[in-house]
Design a protein around this motif. Structure first.
Motif, PDB file in Angstrom:
ATOM      1  N   VAL A 240       0.736  -1.367   0.126  1.00  0.00           N
ATOM      2  CA  VAL A 240      -0.088  -0.083  -0.051  1.00  0.00           C
ATOM      3  C   VAL A 240       0.871   1.299   0.004  1.00  0.00           C
ATOM      4  O   VAL A 240       0.541   2.113  -0.613  1.00  0.00           O
ATOM      5  N   GLN A 241       1.991   1.207   0.680  1.00  0.00           N
ATOM      6  CA  GLN A 241       2.877   2.429   0.949  1.00  0.00           C
ATOM      7  C   GLN A 241       3.441   2.699  -0.512  1.00  0.00           C
ATOM      8  O   GLN A 241       3.544   3.840  -1.057  1.00  0.00           O
ATOM      9  N   TYR A 242       3.818   1.808  -1.286  1.00  0.00           N
ATOM     10  CA  TYR A 242       4.105   1.625  -2.794  1.00  0.00           C
ATOM     11  C   TYR A 242       3.053   2.447  -3.695  1.00  0.00           C
ATOM     12  O   TYR A 242       3.245   3.361  -4.350  1.00  0.00           O
ATOM     13  N   ILE A 243       1.745   2.055  -3.458  1.00  0.00           N
ATOM     14  CA  ILE A 243       0.723   2.572  -4.181  1.00  0.00           C
ATOM     15  C   ILE A 243       0.304   4.162  -4.152  1.00  0.00           C
ATOM     16  O   ILE A 243       0.249   4.709  -4.943  1.00  0.00           O
ATOM     17  N   ILE A 244       0.508   4.143  -2.689  1.00  0.00           N
ATOM     18  CA  ILE A 244      -0.011   5.578  -2.466  1.00  0.00           C
ATOM     19  C   ILE A 244       1.243   6.896  -2.598  1.00  0.00           C
ATOM     20  O   ILE A 244       0.874   7.965  -2.515  1.00  0.00           O
ATOM     21  N   ASP A 245       2.303   6.197  -2.764  1.00  0.00           N
ATOM     22  CA  ASP A 245       3.611   7.165  -3.034  1.00  0.00           C
ATOM     23  C   ASP A 245       3.420   7.787  -4.249  1.00  0.00           C
ATOM     24  O   ASP A 245       3.258   7.313  -5.237  1.00  0.00           O
ATOM     25  N   PRO A 246       3.495   9.113  -4.168  1.00  0.00           N
ATOM     26  CA  PRO A 246       3.345  10.048  -5.229  1.00  0.00           C
ATOM     27  C   PRO A 246       4.181   9.673  -6.308  1.00  0.00           C
ATOM     28  O   PRO A 246       3.925   9.697  -7.622  1.00  0.00           O
ATOM     29  N   ARG A 247       5.331   9.327  -6.088  1.00  0.00           N
ATOM     30  CA  ARG A 247       6.504   8.791  -6.906  1.00  0.00           C
ATOM     31  C   ARG A 247       6.103   7.977  -7.735  1.00  0.00           C
ATOM     32  O   ARG A 247       6.500   7.634  -8.958  1.00  0.00           O
ATOM     33  N   THR A 248       5.231   6.881  -7.400  1.00  0.00           N
ATOM     34  CA  THR A 248       4.741   5.709  -8.153  1.00  0.00           C
ATOM     35  C   THR A 248       3.891   6.191  -9.096  1.00  0.00           C
ATOM     36  O   THR A 248       4.170   5.756 -10.215  1.00  0.00           O
ATOM     37  N   VAL A 249       3.033   6.896  -9.077  1.00  0.00           N
ATOM     38  CA  VAL A 249       1.963   7.552  -9.911  1.00  0.00           C
ATOM     39  C   VAL A 249       2.829   8.314 -10.818  1.00  0.00           C
ATOM     40  O   VAL A 249       2.457   8.242 -12.262  1.00  0.00           O
ATOM     41  N   LYS A 318      -6.634  -3.308   8.276  1.00  0.00           N
ATOM     42  CA  LYS A 318      -6.579  -2.889   9.857  1.00  0.00           C
ATOM     43  C   LYS A 318      -5.050  -2.681  10.279  1.00  0.00           C
ATOM     44  O   LYS A 318      -4.940  -2.126  11.230  1.00  0.00           O
ATOM     45  N   HIS A 319      -4.040  -3.162   9.634  1.00  0.00           N
ATOM     46  CA  HIS A 319      -2.683  -2.726   9.888  1.00  0.00           C
ATOM     47  C   HIS A 319      -2.248  -1.574   9.196  1.00  0.00           C
ATOM     48  O   HIS A 319      -1.179  -1.034   9.297  1.00  0.00           O
ATOM     49  N   LEU A 320      -3.076  -0.901   8.510  1.00  0.00           N
ATOM     50  CA  LEU A 320      -2.917   0.577   7.919  1.00  0.00           C
ATOM     51  C   LEU A 320      -3.181   1.698   8.781  1.00  0.00           C
ATOM     52  O   LEU A 320      -4.244   1.361   9.530  1.00  0.00           O
ATOM     53  N   THR A 321      -2.461   2.754   8.741  1.00  0.00           N
ATOM     54  CA  THR A 321      -2.834   3.827   9.508  1.00  0.00           C
ATOM     55  C   THR A 321      -3.969   4.499   9.224  1.00  0.00           C
ATOM     56  O   THR A 321      -4.225   4.124   7.685  1.00  0.00           O
ATOM     57  N   LEU A 325      -4.856   4.812   4.866  1.00  0.00           N
ATOM     58  CA  LEU A 325      -6.228   4.253   4.332  1.00  0.00           C
ATOM     59  C   LEU A 325      -7.055   5.299   3.592  1.00  0.00           C
ATOM     60  O   LEU A 325      -7.685   5.313   2.728  1.00  0.00           O
ATOM     61  N   LEU A 326      -6.788   6.457   4.068  1.00  0.00           N
ATOM     62  CA  LEU A 326      -7.482   7.738   3.569  1.00  0.00           C
ATOM     63  C   LEU A 326      -6.863   8.085   2.114  1.00  0.00           C
ATOM     64  O   LEU A 326      -7.328   8.259   1.178  1.00  0.00           O
ATOM     65  N   HIS A 327      -5.411   7.690   2.082  1.00  0.00           N
ATOM     66  CA  HIS A 327      -4.583   8.074   0.957  1.00  0.00           C
ATOM     67  C   HIS A 327      -5.073   6.975  -0.064  1.00  0.00           C
ATOM     68  O   HIS A 327      -5.268   7.125  -1.400  1.00  0.00           O
ATOM     69  N   LEU A 328      -5.201   5.568   0.215  1.00  0.00           N
ATOM     70  CA  LEU A 328      -5.501   4.636  -0.503  1.00  0.00           C
ATOM     71  C   LEU A 328      -6.945   4.731  -1.135  1.00  0.00           C
ATOM     72  O   LEU A 328      -7.094   4.669  -2.404  1.00  0.00           O
ATOM     73  N   TYR A 329      -8.113   5.254  -0.082  1.00  0.00           N
ATOM     74  CA  TYR A 329      -9.317   5.462  -0.826  1.00  0.00           C
ATOM     75  C   TYR A 329      -9.374   6.573  -1.983  1.00  0.00           C
ATOM     76  O   TYR A 329      -9.819   6.552  -2.898  1.00  0.00           O
ATOM     77  N   HIS A 330      -8.373   7.672  -1.912  1.00  0.00           N
ATOM     78  CA  HIS A 330      -8.363   8.558  -2.703  1.00  0.00           C
ATOM     79  C   HIS A 330      -7.868   8.205  -4.028  1.00  0.00           C
ATOM     80  O   HIS A 330      -8.368   8.644  -5.167  1.00  0.00           O
ATOM     81  N   ILE A 331      -6.799   7.325  -3.972  1.00  0.00           N
ATOM     82  CA  ILE A 331      -6.510   6.370  -5.352  1.00  0.00           C
ATOM     83  C   ILE A 331      -7.488   5.822  -6.155  1.00  0.00           C
ATOM     84  O   ILE A 331      -7.736   6.051  -7.392  1.00  0.00           O
ATOM     85  N   PHE A 339     -19.143   3.114  -9.232  1.00  0.00           N
ATOM     86  CA  PHE A 339     -19.935   1.796  -8.934  1.00  0.00           C
ATOM     87  C   PHE A 339     -20.586   1.581  -7.611  1.00  0.00           C
ATOM     88  O   PHE A 339     -20.812   0.507  -7.412  1.00  0.00           O
ATOM     89  N   ASP A 340     -20.825   2.540  -6.697  1.00  0.00           N
ATOM     90  CA  ASP A 340     -21.673   2.519  -5.810  1.00  0.00           C
ATOM     91  C   ASP A 340     -20.843   1.382  -4.547  1.00  0.00           C
ATOM     92  O   ASP A 340     -21.884   0.575  -4.231  1.00  0.00           O
ATOM     93  N   TYR A 341     -19.816   1.658  -4.371  1.00  0.00           N
ATOM     94  CA  TYR A 341     -19.345   0.884  -3.238  1.00  0.00           C
ATOM     95  C   TYR A 341     -19.314   1.676  -2.035  1.00  0.00           C
ATOM     96  O   TYR A 341     -18.602   2.775  -2.070  1.00  0.00           O
ATOM     97  N   HIS A 342     -19.374   1.306  -0.825  1.00  0.00           N
ATOM     98  CA  HIS A 342     -19.322   1.874   0.378  1.00  0.00           C
ATOM     99  C   HIS A 342     -17.768   2.265   0.658  1.00  0.00           C
ATOM    100  O   HIS A 342     -16.974   1.308   0.736  1.00  0.00           O
ATOM    101  N   SER A 343     -17.462   3.377   1.057  1.00  0.00           N
ATOM    102  CA  SER A 343     -16.130   3.608   1.240  1.00  0.00           C
ATOM    103  C   SER A 343     -15.881   3.463   2.690  1.00  0.00           C
ATOM    104  O   SER A 343     -17.023   3.401   3.795  1.00  0.00           O
ATOM    105  N   PRO A 344     -14.602   3.167   3.185  1.00  0.00           N
ATOM    106  CA  PRO A 344     -14.477   3.007   4.646  1.00  0.00           C
ATOM    107  C   PRO A 344     -14.572   4.108   5.268  1.00  0.00           C
ATOM    108  O   PRO A 344     -14.461   5.176   5.041  1.00  0.00           O
ATOM    109  N   GLY A 345     -15.007   3.803   6.701  1.00  0.00           N
ATOM    110  CA  GLY A 345     -15.534   4.746   7.707  1.00  0.00           C
ATOM    111  C   GLY A 345     -14.102   5.513   8.003  1.00  0.00           C
ATOM    112  O   GLY A 345     -13.068   5.178   8.645  1.00  0.00           O
ATOM    113  N   PHE A 346     -14.114   6.853   8.092  1.00  0.00           N
ATOM    114  CA  PHE A 346     -13.089   7.798   8.574  1.00  0.00           C
ATOM    115  C   PHE A 346     -13.801   8.448   9.758  1.00  0.00           C
ATOM    116  O   PHE A 346     -14.421   9.630   9.508  1.00  0.00           O
ATOM    117  N   ASP A 347     -13.385   8.249  10.958  1.00  0.00           N
ATOM    118  CA  ASP A 347     -13.732   9.071  11.913  1.00  0.00           C
ATOM    119  C   ASP A 347     -13.113  10.230  12.294  1.00  0.00           C
ATOM    120  O   ASP A 347     -12.039  10.311  12.072  1.00  0.00           O
TER     121      ASP A 347
END
Length: 347
Positions: A240-249, A318-321, A325-331, A339-347
């Motif tokens: 996940v850290q690789y995916i959300i890294d701006p350098r990867t994109v 659950k092992h993500l901070t 998780l928020l960065h991953l959701y934005h990707i 496609f109408d999928y429920h996004s993970p809850g961010f309290d």
């Protein structure tokens, strides 16, 4: 004396044959003889014009929902997709897509049956490709599940939409039936990780060498020499850290196995006739074949092993901070919303 013995022997043989014939007849009448033995006698003649058996190697599937209900679901999915696309800035027009034809490289063309299938890795695409191989006469079998998975993914098996001229692309988009299948973005991501980094296969060996070593080098402190050389023990969090890294994109497009579905199939540019969901795979696959008048020729193959990825998503995420998780959701935000999928809850 010898003549008498010979005559009696012939009579005994005739009696035994008669008894055996009566016994065999009783068994067949009572249904005790296996049916395939009977078919050897009565079903030797086949119709040469029948390219595919009715079930094409799989059991026939009939959805519990009516076709009206399935069509209504499609109307709702397409309506939501259109609304989200209208509000989005990420909607390339067809002219720009045709100009950059590589954007259409995930759309398989079946000329004979006038189908355009946009395949999304980790969303039953192997079985769809197998089925298309049977339909298009690209396999020496009528049972999709008899086709080796790797054979369905070989580069030159299918012609893609990016191989056509601009005029030919427009015609097919206007006149062929277009369909794609989708899945919860995080479930698809977990499935890709488990398949490409956790299994023992030549494909996983490639991904561990191509991506695993790089990921460990970049995101693991004090990595062992073995991990750096093999890339065999990447964790999901490192992935996940690789995916959300701006350098990867910034460097290049994501690999197709974790590239957002909207980038693979361009649903804001291409109006699909059917948007199938992994969660209702068999019903939606049946609808595709029904709309294409193919249900009498083939059936979508059912897997004997239902996916357990859905139940594992929480265990992996659950092992993500919260920030990760928020960065991953934005990707994958457009996949969630479109496609109408429920996004993970961010309290």
């Amino acid at each position: 004396m010898r003549v008498v013995l010979l005559r009696r022997s012939k009579q005994l043989v005739l009696v035994l044959l008669s008894v055996f014939g009566l016994w065999l007849g009783v068994i067949v009448m009572n249904g005790k003889l296996p049916s395939h033995h009977v078919s050897l006698v009565f079903n030797q003649k086949t119709d040469a014009t029948d390219s595919f058996p009715a079930n094409a190697g799989t059991e026939k599937y009939l959805p519990e929902k009516s076709i009206t209900t399935l069509e209504t679901e499609q109307t709702q999915r397409k309506k939501l997709a259109k609304e989200v696309c209208t509000l989005s800035q990420k909607k390339p027009n067809l002219d720009s897509v045709i100009k950059d034809r590589v954007l259409l490289d995930h759309i398989i063309v079946d000329e004979e049956h006038r189908l355009l299938y946009c395949y999304v890795p980790k969303v039953a695409c192997t079985n769809w490709k197998r089925l298309l191989m049977v339909l298009m006469g690209k396999a020496n079998t009528t049972n999709p599940l008899a086709i080796v998975a790797d054979d369905s993914h070989r580069l030159n098996v299918f012609r893609r939409l990016d191989n056509y001229t601009g005029e030919e692309i427009r015609y097919r988009l206007d006149h062929f039936m277009k369909f794609m299948f989708i899945r919860h973005p995080f479930e698809r991501l977990v499935s890709a990780f488990r398949n490409k980094f956790g299994q023992n296969s030549s494909s996983a060996d490639y991904f561990r060498s191509r991506y695993g070593r790089q990921i460990i080098k970049q995101y693991r402190t004090n990595a062992s020499e073995e991990s750096l050389s093999r890339g065999h023990d990447v964790t999901f969090r490192e992935f996940v850290q690789y995916i959300i890294d701006p350098r990867t994109v910034a460097r290049a497009n994501f690999n197709e196995h974790w590239r957002p579905m909207v980038d693979l199939c361009l649903p804001c540019t291409i109006q699909y006739n059917v948007i199938g969901k992994y969660e209702s795979l068999m019903d939606d696959a049946w609808l595709v074949l029904e709309k294409a008048n193919l249900n009498q020729k083939v059936s979508f193959p059912r897997s004997d092993r239902p996916s357990s990825t859905n139940s594992l998503v929480e265990e992996y995420t659950k092992h993500l901070t919260r920030e990760e998780l928020l960065h991953l959701y934005h990707i994958y935000e457009m996949d969630f919303r479109l496609f109408d999928y429920h996004s993970p809850g961010f309290d």
